[in-house]
Scaffold this motif. Structure first.
Motif, PDB file in Angstrom:
ATOM      1  N   THR A  97       0.819  -1.214   0.000  1.00  0.00           N
ATOM      2  CA  THR A  97       0.000   0.000   0.000  1.00  0.00           C
ATOM      3  C   THR A  97       0.853   1.265   0.000  1.00  0.00           C
ATOM      4  OG1 THR A  97      -0.141   0.007   2.418  1.00  0.00           O
ATOM      5  CG2 THR A  97      -1.867  -1.190   1.226  1.00  0.00           C
ATOM      6  N   ALA A  98       2.155   1.140  -0.286  1.00  0.00           N
ATOM      7  CA  ALA A  98       3.053   2.294  -0.250  1.00  0.00           C
ATOM      8  C   ALA A  98       3.827   2.402  -1.560  1.00  0.00           C
ATOM      9  CB  ALA A  98       4.029   2.173   0.929  1.00  0.00           C
ATOM     10  N   ASP A  99       4.312   3.588  -1.853  1.00  0.00           N
ATOM     11  CA  ASP A  99       5.090   3.833  -3.073  1.00  0.00           C
ATOM     12  C   ASP A  99       6.514   3.276  -2.936  1.00  0.00           C
ATOM     13  OD1 ASP A  99       2.974   5.183  -4.206  1.00  0.00           O
ATOM     14  OD2 ASP A  99       3.726   7.182  -3.661  1.00  0.00           O
ATOM     15  N   ASN A 100       7.086   2.951  -4.111  1.00  0.00           N
ATOM     16  CA  ASN A 100       8.509   2.611  -4.237  1.00  0.00           C
ATOM     17  C   ASN A 100       8.917   1.428  -3.355  1.00  0.00           C
ATOM     18  OD1 ASN A 100       8.992   4.838  -6.047  1.00  0.00           O
ATOM     19  ND2 ASN A 100       8.894   6.177  -4.251  1.00  0.00           N
ATOM     20  N   VAL A 101       8.033   0.451  -3.253  1.00  0.00           N
ATOM     21  CA  VAL A 101       8.321  -0.778  -2.516  1.00  0.00           C
ATOM     22  C   VAL A 101       8.985  -1.775  -3.468  1.00  0.00           C
ATOM     23  CG1 VAL A 101       7.265  -2.804  -1.424  1.00  0.00           C
ATOM     24  CG2 VAL A 101       6.525  -0.496  -0.798  1.00  0.00           C
ATOM     25  N   VAL A 113       0.729 -11.516  -4.060  1.00  0.00           N
ATOM     26  CA  VAL A 113       1.189 -10.157  -3.796  1.00  0.00           C
ATOM     27  C   VAL A 113       0.073  -9.240  -4.274  1.00  0.00           C
ATOM     28  CG1 VAL A 113       2.873  -8.391  -4.393  1.00  0.00           C
ATOM     29  CG2 VAL A 113       3.633 -10.739  -3.958  1.00  0.00           C
ATOM     30  N   PHE A 114      -0.538  -8.532  -3.344  1.00  0.00           N
ATOM     31  CA  PHE A 114      -1.764  -7.789  -3.597  1.00  0.00           C
ATOM     32  C   PHE A 114      -1.468  -6.298  -3.481  1.00  0.00           C
ATOM     33  CE2 PHE A 114      -6.073  -6.337  -2.076  1.00  0.00           C
ATOM     34  CZ  PHE A 114      -6.745  -6.615  -3.257  1.00  0.00           C
ATOM     35  N   VAL A 115      -1.526  -5.583  -4.604  1.00  0.00           N
ATOM     36  CA  VAL A 115      -1.259  -4.148  -4.612  1.00  0.00           C
ATOM     37  C   VAL A 115      -2.598  -3.437  -4.510  1.00  0.00           C
ATOM     38  CG1 VAL A 115      -0.151  -2.242  -5.820  1.00  0.00           C
ATOM     39  CG2 VAL A 115       0.788  -4.556  -6.019  1.00  0.00           C
ATOM     40  N   ASP A 116      -2.867  -2.882  -3.334  1.00  0.00           N
ATOM     41  CA  ASP A 116      -4.222  -2.447  -2.982  1.00  0.00           C
ATOM     42  C   ASP A 116      -4.296  -0.955  -2.708  1.00  0.00           C
ATOM     43  OD1 ASP A 116      -6.937  -2.866  -2.502  1.00  0.00           O
ATOM     44  OD2 ASP A 116      -6.636  -3.107  -0.348  1.00  0.00           O
ATOM     45  N   ASP A 117      -3.534  -0.182  -3.439  1.00  0.00           N
ATOM     46  CA  ASP A 117      -3.615   1.269  -3.301  1.00  0.00           C
ATOM     47  C   ASP A 117      -3.098   1.884  -4.594  1.00  0.00           C
ATOM     48  OD1 ASP A 117      -4.130   3.724  -2.192  1.00  0.00           O
ATOM     49  OD2 ASP A 117      -3.066   3.315  -0.320  1.00  0.00           O
ATOM     50  N   ASP A 118      -3.358   3.159  -4.791  1.00  0.00           N
ATOM     51  CA  ASP A 118      -2.862   3.882  -5.963  1.00  0.00           C
ATOM     52  C   ASP A 118      -1.388   4.179  -5.722  1.00  0.00           C
ATOM     53  OD1 ASP A 118      -2.325   5.532  -8.074  1.00  0.00           O
ATOM     54  OD2 ASP A 118      -4.127   6.753  -7.855  1.00  0.00           O
ATOM     55  N   VAL A 119      -0.516   3.326  -6.254  1.00  0.00           N
ATOM     56  CA  VAL A 119       0.906   3.402  -5.908  1.00  0.00           C
ATOM     57  C   VAL A 119       1.750   3.620  -7.161  1.00  0.00           C
ATOM     58  CG1 VAL A 119       0.630   1.939  -3.883  1.00  0.00           C
ATOM     59  CG2 VAL A 119       1.239   0.909  -6.081  1.00  0.00           C
ATOM     60  N   THR A 120       2.994   3.990  -6.930  1.00  0.00           N
ATOM     61  CA  THR A 120       3.960   4.115  -8.008  1.00  0.00           C
ATOM     62  C   THR A 120       5.267   3.466  -7.566  1.00  0.00           C
ATOM     63  OG1 THR A 120       5.046   5.703  -9.501  1.00  0.00           O
ATOM     64  CG2 THR A 120       4.848   6.342  -7.201  1.00  0.00           C
ATOM     65  N   GLY A 121       6.033   3.002  -8.553  1.00  0.00           N
ATOM     66  CA  GLY A 121       7.377   2.521  -8.279  1.00  0.00           C
ATOM     67  C   GLY A 121       7.480   1.151  -7.643  1.00  0.00           C
ATOM     68  N   VAL A 122       6.462   0.319  -7.760  1.00  0.00           N
ATOM     69  CA  VAL A 122       6.527  -1.031  -7.183  1.00  0.00           C
ATOM     70  C   VAL A 122       7.383  -1.933  -8.069  1.00  0.00           C
ATOM     71  CG1 VAL A 122       5.200  -3.121  -6.677  1.00  0.00           C
ATOM     72  CG2 VAL A 122       4.346  -0.888  -5.951  1.00  0.00           C
ATOM     73  N   THR A 123       8.310  -2.670  -7.447  1.00  0.00           N
ATOM     74  CA  THR A 123       9.156  -3.633  -8.155  1.00  0.00           C
ATOM     75  C   THR A 123       9.043  -4.990  -7.477  1.00  0.00           C
ATOM     76  OG1 THR A 123      10.760  -1.959  -8.859  1.00  0.00           O
ATOM     77  CG2 THR A 123      11.522  -4.242  -8.801  1.00  0.00           C
ATOM     78  N   ALA A 147      -0.986 -14.495  -8.758  1.00  0.00           N
ATOM     79  CA  ALA A 147       0.212 -14.503  -7.929  1.00  0.00           C
ATOM     80  C   ALA A 147       0.598 -13.064  -7.582  1.00  0.00           C
ATOM     81  CB  ALA A 147       1.355 -15.215  -8.649  1.00  0.00           C
ATOM     82  N   ILE A 148       0.473 -12.170  -8.570  1.00  0.00           N
ATOM     83  CA  ILE A 148       0.581 -10.728  -8.337  1.00  0.00           C
ATOM     84  C   ILE A 148      -0.714 -10.097  -8.823  1.00  0.00           C
ATOM     85  CG2 ILE A 148       1.892  -8.627  -8.758  1.00  0.00           C
ATOM     86  CD1 ILE A 148       4.315 -10.329  -9.421  1.00  0.00           C
ATOM     87  N   HIS A 149      -1.384  -9.357  -7.953  1.00  0.00           N
ATOM     88  CA  HIS A 149      -2.738  -8.872  -8.218  1.00  0.00           C
ATOM     89  C   HIS A 149      -2.780  -7.364  -7.961  1.00  0.00           C
ATOM     90  CE1 HIS A 149      -7.300  -9.306  -7.025  1.00  0.00           C
ATOM     91  NE2 HIS A 149      -7.105  -8.421  -7.993  1.00  0.00           N
ATOM     92  N   PHE A 150      -3.028  -6.606  -9.032  1.00  0.00           N
ATOM     93  CA  PHE A 150      -3.158  -5.154  -8.914  1.00  0.00           C
ATOM     94  C   PHE A 150      -4.634  -4.801  -8.854  1.00  0.00           C
ATOM     95  CE2 PHE A 150       1.071  -5.650 -10.567  1.00  0.00           C
ATOM     96  CZ  PHE A 150       1.791  -4.629  -9.973  1.00  0.00           C
ATOM     97  N   ASN A 151      -5.021  -4.135  -7.754  1.00  0.00           N
ATOM     98  CA  ASN A 151      -6.422  -3.818  -7.534  1.00  0.00           C
ATOM     99  C   ASN A 151      -6.703  -2.315  -7.591  1.00  0.00           C
ATOM    100  OD1 ASN A 151      -9.087  -4.786  -6.899  1.00  0.00           O
ATOM    101  ND2 ASN A 151      -8.838  -3.905  -4.856  1.00  0.00           N
ATOM    102  N   GLN A 152      -5.649  -1.515  -7.795  1.00  0.00           N
ATOM    103  CA  GLN A 152      -5.782  -0.067  -7.884  1.00  0.00           C
ATOM    104  C   GLN A 152      -4.822   0.436  -8.968  1.00  0.00           C
ATOM    105  OE1 GLN A 152      -7.923   1.850  -6.220  1.00  0.00           O
ATOM    106  NE2 GLN A 152      -8.736   0.215  -4.927  1.00  0.00           N
ATOM    107  N   PRO A 153      -5.025   1.660  -9.483  1.00  0.00           N
ATOM    108  CA  PRO A 153      -4.100   2.193 -10.486  1.00  0.00           C
ATOM    109  C   PRO A 153      -2.656   2.146  -9.986  1.00  0.00           C
ATOM    110  CG  PRO A 153      -6.028   3.596 -10.303  1.00  0.00           C
ATOM    111  CD  PRO A 153      -6.132   2.593  -9.187  1.00  0.00           C
ATOM    112  N   ALA A 154      -1.735   1.901 -10.908  1.00  0.00           N
ATOM    113  CA  ALA A 154      -0.322   1.794 -10.541  1.00  0.00           C
ATOM    114  C   ALA A 154       0.529   2.282 -11.700  1.00  0.00           C
ATOM    115  CB  ALA A 154       0.038   0.354 -10.179  1.00  0.00           C
TER     116      ALA A 154
END
Length: 397
Positions: A97-101, A113-123, A147-154
């Motif tokens: 839920t944080a940027d640049n993780v 791996v669940f990306v559950d916020d509007d984030v940037t810079g995820v690797t 396995a990797i699930h994006f639920n918000q803009p990224a």
């Protein structure tokens, strides 16, 4: 902060008391908050917990950080830092839920791996994804959807040097339902025995995606499928290149998707802008190399700004299949269709009036109606470097 296999954590350069914790990774992430360069090093071992990474610019490193996951054995996790389902749960999440993780060098079992916020810079890199579920025994999904699930803009997303092996039934390697823009580079990954490599059923706005140099083998359904629900989505500068698609839609009998969805690449309800292409890929033992249409009643794509070129299409039933509702002219020039005498199919060349009488992959375009709207001509011979045999240029108009 360094943690040690369900034992504890040490956030000091000197010897310190080891702290017994129930969820050591989560506790270490909390301890790293406020550091100028936050990082958590997870030594080899098994960690039965769900984790939330909510510290900006945090690096979560496993024992194999920096080591390409494609060179590691998903059947032997002895030397891995393995995050697995909490006790009494079937599966869990590593939620970002944080940027640049950055996640590097982990093994993820029965998790997504669940990306559950509007984030940037995820690797996410150098990470093994696997499952203890026996995929194919049940018609129902028996694990997480991706396995990797994006639920918000990224944006500024990097997915590289990961291995996705033997995932749960109907589990995608990557699942994107952002309802907004998704800008990502997805390259140098391996996926085997998965539902699909990339499924994007709910994009929004404009998305810029590069999918390159991945090896995709043995899927239950498709390889890559862009099928946004609702309003049509524009893909800008889409680049699908250098990938290997093999045994697509062959993994199981129970799912039995429509033939058009047993394709290496599927486009539904999208159009293209900029320099969008599917090029220099290899398709082998797939029902279709590429299909474009309105297969889910969401809308047909406009392919006029898409180029399909320099692909090697072998042992594949259909090279390109277009639905009758597809708009625009598709440039599918300079592909090898699996036979030196060219493609096959119930289509007629618009210039020569000749049918596609070769022994190669079939061309399907109901808009042709037998009276010409497709042009196909030889463009090179088998002596040309990088081409398995004679290639034919095909233009769908």
């Amino acid at each position: 902060v360094e943690i040690d296999d369900q034992e504890g954590l040490d956030d000091s350069d000197e010897a310190s008391e080891e702290i017994q914790v129930e969820n050591p990774i989560e506790s270490a992430i909390d301890a790293a908050e406020g550091d100028s360069d936050p990082s958590v090093e997870v030594v080899a071992g098994t960690y039965e917990e769900s984790v939330t990474v909510d510290v900006e610019s945090l690096t979560l490193e496993g024992a194999q950080a920096g080591d390409d996951a494609r060179d590691r054995d998903a059947g032997d996790l002895t030397d891995e830092s393995t995050v697995t389902a909490p006790e009494d749960d079937e599966f869990g999440n590593v939620t970002i839920t944080a940027d640049n993780v950055e996640l590097d060098g982990l093994a993820v079992e029965d998790h997504e791996v669940f990306v559950d916020d509007d984030v940037t810079g995820v690797t996410v890199e150098n990470t093994l994804f696997t499952s203890t579920f026996d995929a194919g025994d049940d018609e129902d999904r028996d694990g997480p959807i991706g396995a990797i699930h994006f639920n918000q803009p990224a944006s500024d997303v990097t997915i590289q040097q990961n291995a996705f092996e033997s995932l749960a039934n109907k589990q995608n390697a990557l699942y994107v339902e952002t309802s907004g823009a998704f800008d990502a580079t997805i390259e140098n990954n391996d996926a085997e025995d998965v539902f699909a490599f990339l499924t994007a059923p709910n994009l929004g706005a404009t998305s810029d995606i590069a999918v390159g140099d991945n090896e995709i083998n043995n899927t239950q359904s498709h390889g890559v499928n862009f099928a946004p629900r609702g309003d049509q989505v524009t893909l800008t500068d889409l680049d699908i290149s250098g990938n290997s698609f093999e045994n697509i839609g062959e993994f199981t009998d129970l799912n039995d998707p429509a033939d058009d969805l047993r394709s290496g690449v599927v486009f539904q309800n999208v159009d293209f802008d900029g320099d969008s292409s599917v090029e220099e890929n290899t398709f082998e033992d797939t029902t279709n190399a590429l299909a474009a249409g309105d297969f889910s009643d969401e809308g047909a794509p406009d392919v006029s700004e898409l180029t399909v070129t320099e692909n090697d299409i072998e042992a594949t039933d259909v090279g390109v299949s277009l639905d009758e509702d597809v708009d625009g002219t598709l440039d599918a020039t300079e592909n090898f269709w699996g036979a030196d005498n060219g493609p096959s199919g119930d289509v007629v060349d618009a210039d020569t009036g000749e049918p596609a009488a070769g022994d190669g992959a079939e061309l399907v375009d109901p808009r042709n109606d037998g009276d010409g709207d497709i042009r196909f001509d030889p463009f090179l011979d088998g002596d040309d470097e990088g081409v398995a045999g004679d290639g034919f240029s095909v233009e769908f108009v």
